[in-house]
Design a protein around this motif. Structure first.
Motif, mmCIF file in Angstrom:
data_model
loop_
_atom_site.group_PDB
_atom_site.id
_atom_site.type_symbol
_atom_site.label_atom_id
_atom_site.label_comp_id
_atom_site.label_asym_id
_atom_site.label_seq_id
_atom_site.Cartn_x
_atom_site.Cartn_y
_atom_site.Cartn_z
ATOM 1 N N TYR A 1 0.838 -1.425 0.164
ATOM 2 C CA TYR A 1 0.283 0.048 0.083
ATOM 3 C C TYR A 1 0.712 1.102 -0.225
ATOM 4 O O TYR A 1 0.317 2.395 -0.646
ATOM 5 C CB TYR A 1 -1.034 -0.106 0.857
ATOM 6 N N ARG B 1 -4.605 4.200 14.799
ATOM 7 C CA ARG B 1 -3.936 3.122 13.877
ATOM 8 C C ARG B 1 -3.169 3.821 12.655
ATOM 9 O O ARG B 1 -3.779 4.656 12.094
ATOM 10 C CB ARG B 1 -4.760 1.684 13.661
ATOM 11 N N GLN B 2 -1.990 3.100 12.266
ATOM 12 C CA GLN B 2 -1.287 3.794 11.273
ATOM 13 C C GLN B 2 -0.786 5.271 11.468
ATOM 14 O O GLN B 2 -1.088 5.707 9.797
ATOM 15 C CB GLN B 2 -1.829 2.897 9.464
ATOM 16 N N PHE C 1 -1.872 7.064 7.951
ATOM 17 C CA PHE C 1 -3.034 8.168 7.927
ATOM 18 C C PHE C 1 -2.973 9.507 7.398
ATOM 19 O O PHE C 1 -3.415 10.206 6.253
ATOM 20 C CB PHE C 1 -3.495 8.182 9.120
ATOM 21 N N ALA D 1 -4.759 5.617 1.537
ATOM 22 C CA ALA D 1 -6.788 5.151 3.067
ATOM 23 C C ALA D 1 -6.830 4.168 3.460
ATOM 24 O O ALA D 1 -7.165 3.573 3.919
ATOM 25 C CB ALA D 1 -7.810 6.878 2.171
ATOM 26 N N VAL D 2 -7.047 3.501 2.000
ATOM 27 C CA VAL D 2 -7.281 1.767 2.035
ATOM 28 C C VAL D 2 -6.408 0.970 2.964
ATOM 29 O O VAL D 2 -6.478 0.770 3.917
ATOM 30 C CB VAL D 2 -7.637 1.343 0.745
ATOM 31 N N TRP E 1 -4.117 2.849 5.539
ATOM 32 C CA TRP E 1 -4.500 2.567 6.522
ATOM 33 C C TRP E 1 -5.700 1.672 7.211
ATOM 34 O O TRP E 1 -5.621 1.668 8.796
ATOM 35 C CB TRP E 1 -5.002 4.193 7.124
ATOM 36 N N ARG E 2 -6.732 1.255 6.635
ATOM 37 C CA ARG E 2 -7.726 0.836 6.913
ATOM 38 C C ARG E 2 -7.955 -1.079 7.026
ATOM 39 O O ARG E 2 -7.730 -1.617 7.748
ATOM 40 C CB ARG E 2 -9.040 0.925 6.052
ATOM 41 N N ARG E 3 -7.510 -1.137 6.257
ATOM 42 C CA ARG E 3 -6.376 -2.626 6.189
ATOM 43 C C ARG E 3 -5.143 -3.343 6.802
ATOM 44 O O ARG E 3 -5.567 -4.516 6.729
ATOM 45 C CB ARG E 3 -6.525 -2.511 4.396
ATOM 46 N N ASP F 1 -2.120 -4.144 9.229
ATOM 47 C CA ASP F 1 -2.184 -3.996 11.217
ATOM 48 C C ASP F 1 -1.378 -2.965 11.565
ATOM 49 O O ASP F 1 -0.241 -3.562 11.208
ATOM 50 C CB ASP F 1 -2.229 -5.344 11.076
#
Length: 414
Positions: free
Chosen positions: A227, A292-293, A297, A407-408, A410-412, A414
């Motif tokens: 990513y 997170r991350q 972010f 952004a994707v 950041w969401r995915r 871990d």
């Protein structure tokens, strides 16, 4: 692929020579970007002198990047076996001489060859320098060190534009290439006296570097690395296009003189680049434990205002002050990814894989990024009767795309 982990407290890593290494490697990064962007500041001058088209004026930059990206994984492998400071010193010497050699080009082909040779030298430095810095500092300090190191990127780009524009207007484009090329030889000598730290001294013990076939499979399964690099590709596409064409756009469509356009872009890059790189690095560290991350972010969120301000600068405002205010603000947000993204790449892999991970990321961001964007923008301009504003619409689109990818992630991740 497991992330790099800090060493246990009983290990006593040596940081002797760390400050000198940061200074020398940051100076290389500065010269790297000065050399890289001088051609963009003087492209209308060598276009007229060598009788080139818009598309041809961008191909020397693409030739440099093609060689740079192909050579980067090669130097990533060589760094596992050869003395790293020797490889870096040789690379800086090659790119400096090649930059100066462009001053003697008498045709499109000779200019293309000279600029392509710059890529060989820069590949040695760009793949190895981050790995050396990572071996001098523990993971919790690397983002701060990379913030210092990567501030040289916008500053060098700015100096390249300003110096290229001033030298080009007063003494011609050949003088510009010669003046920025030769100082690199001094930095090459300094690299030879720099200490090469023990590899992976701040990280948990890792396996020897795997063959490229296995390394590629490991990196393909590393979601943080994927990513990070995919978003980096999109943003590099955008920054390559705007860096190569914005001075020309201001000159052709907003009435700027060449030196005025180059100087304005240089000022925006210095202010926006320093503030953005520092702000992104500090903010990402401050958000640890709260978001997170945080590195992904910060990088993702910053791209939305960067894209919006780029649209305003290109299509809404027409006064010089308003254009430069918008592009400076856009640069602040755009450069906020700089330190966090490179820290993500370093921390995503084991010590034995770092040079290869950087080499592969360089290959990806240039092969799919700024190799394509400058000539593509030039080709669209040629095909639409010189409608450069239309061609530059690709810039905000790809800035936004990079933000979406991060952004994707950041969401995915871990």
């Amino acid at each position: 692929m497991r992330e790099a982990r800090a060493v246990s407290g009983d290990k006593k890593p040596s940081v002797e020579g760390a400050l000198f290494a940061v200074v020398v490697l940051t100076a290389m990064n500065l010269l790297n970007y000065i050399d890289r962007w001088v051609p963009s500041a003087v492209k209308d001058l060598f276009k007229a002198d060598l009788h080139l088209t818009d598309t041809q004026t961008s191909l020397p930059l693409s030739a440099f990047i093609v060689v740079y990206m192909v050579a980067s994984p090669i130097f990533g492998s060589l760094a596992d076996k050869a003395p790293r400071k020797v490889l870096i010193a040789a690379g800086v010497a090659v790119w400096s001489l090649a930059t100066a050699a462009a001053a003697f080009a008498d045709s499109f082909v000779t200019l293309l060859v000279a600029r392509a040779a710059v890529g060989i030298g820069e590949a040695a430095y760009a793949t190895i320098a981050p790995a050396i810095l990572a071996d001098y500092f523990p993971p919790e300090k690397r983002n701060r060190i990379f913030t210092i190191f990567y501030i040289a990127t916008p500053v060098g780009s700015a100096i390249g534009f300003v110096l290229g524009g001033v030298l080009g207007e007063h003494w011609g484009w050949r003088a510009a290439f010669l003046a920025v090329g030769l100082p690199g030889l001094l930095v090459a000598l300094l690299a030879l006296v720099m200490r090469d730290p023990p590899r992976g001294q701040f990280d948990a013990e890792s396996a020897p570097p795997p063959p490229w076939s296995l390394a590629l499979r490991q990196l393909a399964r590393n979601s943080q690395y994927l990513y990070t690099v995919l978003g980096y590709v999109a943003v590099t596409f955008a920054t390559g296009g705007i860096a190569d064409w914005f001075a020309t756009y201001l000159s052709r469509h907003r009435g700027f003189e060449l030196a005025q356009a180059a100087g304005a872009i240089g000022q925006a890059a210095v202010i926006g680049g320093i503030v953005g790189t520092a702000l992104g690095g500090v903010l990402a560290d401050r958000l640890k434990g709260r978001v997170r991350q945080p590195y992904l972010f910060v990088s993702a969120v910053a791209m939305l205002p960067a894209a919006g301000l780029a649209v305003i600068a290109l299509y809404v405002v027409t006064e010089p002050f308003a254009i430069m205010a918008c592009i400076t603000a856009a640069q602040v947000f755009l450069w906020m990814y700089n330190a966090p993204v490179n820290a993500l790449i370093v921390n995503a892999v084991d010590a034995g894989m770092r040079a290869r991970a950087f080499g592969l990321s360089i290959l990806a961001i240039h092969l799919l990024g700024d190799v394509l964007s400058p000539p593509l923008i030039g080709a669209i301009s040629d095909a639409t009767d010189g409608n450069l504003p239309l061609a530059l619409a690709l810039v905000p689109v790809f800035i936004l795309l990079g933000g979406v990818i991060w952004a994707v992630g950041w969401r995915r991740v871990d």
